[in-house]
Enzyme design. Structure first.
Site, short mmCIF file in Angstrom:
data_model
loop_
_atom_site.label_atom_id
_atom_site.label_comp_id
_atom_site.label_asym_id
_atom_site.label_seq_id
_atom_site.Cartn_x
_atom_site.Cartn_y
_atom_site.Cartn_z
N LYS A 86 3.06 1.09 5.69
CA LYS A 86 2.75 2.19 4.50
C LYS A 86 1.65 3.02 4.78
O LYS A 86 1.76 4.17 4.41
CB LYS A 86 3.02 1.38 3.55
CG LYS A 86 4.07 0.73 3.01
CD LYS A 86 3.97 -0.02 1.55
CE LYS A 86 5.14 -0.60 1.20
NZ LYS A 86 5.12 -1.31 -0.21
N ASP A 138 6.01 3.03 -6.31
CA ASP A 138 5.95 1.84 -6.77
C ASP A 138 5.30 2.16 -8.28
O ASP A 138 5.72 1.31 -9.32
CB ASP A 138 4.96 0.88 -5.98
CG ASP A 138 5.67 -0.05 -4.90
OD1 ASP A 138 6.87 0.05 -4.99
OD2 ASP A 138 4.94 -0.49 -4.15
P1 NAD Z 1 -1.42 -7.98 -2.02
O1 NAD Z 1 -1.28 -9.05 -0.78
O2 NAD Z 1 -1.38 -6.55 -1.61
O3 NAD Z 1 -2.27 -8.19 -2.95
C1 NAD Z 1 -2.47 -9.61 -3.74
C2 NAD Z 1 -3.40 -9.29 -4.75
O4 NAD Z 1 -3.41 -10.70 -5.37
C3 NAD Z 1 -4.89 -9.03 -4.43
O5 NAD Z 1 -5.46 -8.35 -5.59
C4 NAD Z 1 -5.58 -10.36 -4.45
O6 NAD Z 1 -6.91 -10.32 -4.57
C5 NAD Z 1 -4.89 -11.25 -5.52
N1 NAD Z 1 -5.02 -12.62 -5.49
C6 NAD Z 1 -4.47 -13.45 -4.41
N2 NAD Z 1 -4.68 -14.59 -4.89
C7 NAD Z 1 -5.08 -14.57 -6.02
C8 NAD Z 1 -5.68 -15.80 -6.89
N3 NAD Z 1 -5.62 -17.17 -6.72
N4 NAD Z 1 -5.88 -15.35 -8.28
C9 NAD Z 1 -6.00 -14.22 -8.62
N5 NAD Z 1 -5.68 -13.20 -7.76
C10 NAD Z 1 -5.33 -13.25 -6.74
O7 NAD Z 1 0.12 -8.26 -2.65
P2 NAD Z 1 1.19 -7.15 -3.21
O8 NAD Z 1 2.13 -6.26 -2.27
O9 NAD Z 1 0.40 -6.11 -4.04
O10 NAD Z 1 2.12 -8.16 -3.96
C11 NAD Z 1 1.78 -8.44 -5.22
C12 NAD Z 1 2.76 -9.22 -6.17
O11 NAD Z 1 3.56 -8.01 -6.60
C13 NAD Z 1 3.89 -10.20 -5.29
O12 NAD Z 1 4.28 -10.95 -5.99
C14 NAD Z 1 5.05 -9.04 -4.87
O13 NAD Z 1 6.45 -9.43 -4.76
C15 NAD Z 1 4.92 -8.01 -6.04
N6 NAD Z 1 5.49 -6.45 -6.05
C16 NAD Z 1 6.38 -6.24 -6.81
C17 NAD Z 1 6.80 -5.04 -6.78
C18 NAD Z 1 7.87 -4.68 -7.86
O14 NAD Z 1 8.42 -3.66 -7.78
N7 NAD Z 1 7.97 -5.44 -8.93
C19 NAD Z 1 6.48 -4.13 -5.88
C20 NAD Z 1 5.47 -4.71 -5.04
C21 NAD Z 1 4.98 -5.87 -5.10
#
Ligand code: NAD
Length: 289
Positions: free
Chosen positions: A73, A109
């Site tokens: 990305k 998104d």
């Molecule tokens: P990422 O790895 O880019 O970000 C992870 C985030 O979680 C960071 O801000 C990190 O600091 C935080 N984090 C990690 N462990 C933590 C903890 N123990 N306590 C609090 N915060 C914590 O991940 P991402 O790609 O942003 O994905 C995050 C979630 O969003 C996933 O579950 C993914 O499946 C979901 N997602 C959903 C959609 C949708 O369309 N609904 C789209 C993208 C991602």
């Protein structure tokens, strides 16, 4: 399918790695067939360092568009001819449209999140949000909500490398969308979190906390923050109802919104960018059933 492929058929694809599990080819090919569009959709396993070559191929093959997934990305955003406002601020794209050889990068998104809220009767314009997280999903939501008229966004993240990303997003939004007040806090300060949620209209979990196989976790441990007029949202879509949403509902929050709709609506937004048409969502659901 084979009967549809002709000498004129245009190509779209998903690029990223891995892509073998993706449902996108099935969904897009169904929609192209449904709308009688002369396109077909494939998935190509592309590593980050292969992105420039993949984009050259996109131009060479006159592909109409590409969806972009991890880990491509950011590299894709760095190689676009033009970026949407959200993609420019975020520095990442998940949708590329080829307009006569000009590659335009978008990030749908955040649009998916805003549209999903709209589908549940909620407009982010004029709202105060608390958003937990600063990764890919949370950043896209923060930027789109600011662009769409949210008045204040309080970002909470643990003290990990994503905290700096949150500060970077806040600094960019201060320049780009000065009417939206964006502040960053450390998630380790429960008093501050409670104080900010008290002032907020919408609470969003943008972290992966609560996602399978850790569905027994919630990013909110102090349930006293839940009140009936607080809208509680989760980006996590597996499970569909997270512990956060279940506990918010049990505590009396009238509106709880899961991540599945965001996923759907970001796809709807991409389809519209490629074709100008509304994705036949209900028909695809029936086809899948
Ligand atoms: P990422 O790895 O880019 O970000 C992870 C985030 O979680 C960071 O801000 C990190 O600091 C935080 N984090 C990690 N462990 C933590 C903890 N123990 N306590 C609090 N915060 C914590 O991940 P991402 O790609 O942003 O994905 C995050 C979630 O969003 C996933 O579950 C993914 O499946 C979901 N997602 C959903 C959609 C949708 O369309 N609904 C789209 C993208 C991602």
């Amino acid at each position: 399918m084979e009967q549809r492929i002709k000498g004129t058929t245009g190509l779209l694809a998903l690029i990223g790695s891995p892509v073998g599990h993706s449902g996108s080819p099935d969904m897009y090919n169904f929609c192209f067939r449904y709308h009688n569009l002369d396109y077909s959709y494939m998935a190509f396993d592309i590593k980050e360092d292969q992105v420039p070559a993949a984009l050259d191929a996109m131009r060479l093959f006159k592909m109409r568009g590409c969806n972009v997934t991890m880990p491509c990305k950011t590299a894709a955003a760095q190689n676009m001819d033009e970026l949407s406002p959200a993609a420019r601020i975020i520095g990442a794209v998940n949708t590329i449209v080829n307009e006569n050889g000009k590659l335009i990068g978008h990030m749908t998104d955040g649009i998916g999140f805003v549209e999903n809220l709209r589908d549940h009767g909620v407009d982010v314009k004029g709202k105060k949000l608390v958003i937990l997280g600063a990764g890919g999903a949370a950043t896209a939501i923060q930027v789109q909500c600011a662009l769409d008229g949210a008045t204040s966004i309080s970002i909470f993240n643990p003290d990990d490398p994503f905290l700096d990303r949150a500060k970077g997003t806040a600094a960019k939004l201060k320049n780009e969308v000065p009417d939206c007040n964006v502040q960053v806090f450390c998630l380790d300060d429960p008093g501050k979190l409670k104080e900010e949620i008290e002032k907020a209209d919408i609470l969003v979990n943008g972290t992966l906390v609560g996602m399978k196989p850790h569905e027994d976790r919630s990013p909110i441990t102090d349930k006293s923050v839940f009140r009936s007029d607080l809208i509680v949202c989760d980006v996590v879509y597996n499970p569909e109802e997270t512990k956060l949403l279940r506990e918010a509902k049990e505590a009396g929050c009238a509106k709880t919104i899961g991540g599945k709709g965001m996923l759907l609506w970001q796809g709807v937004a991409a389809y519209k960018l490629y074709t100008g048409l509304d994705m036949p969502v209900e028909e695809y659901k029936k086809y899948q059933a």
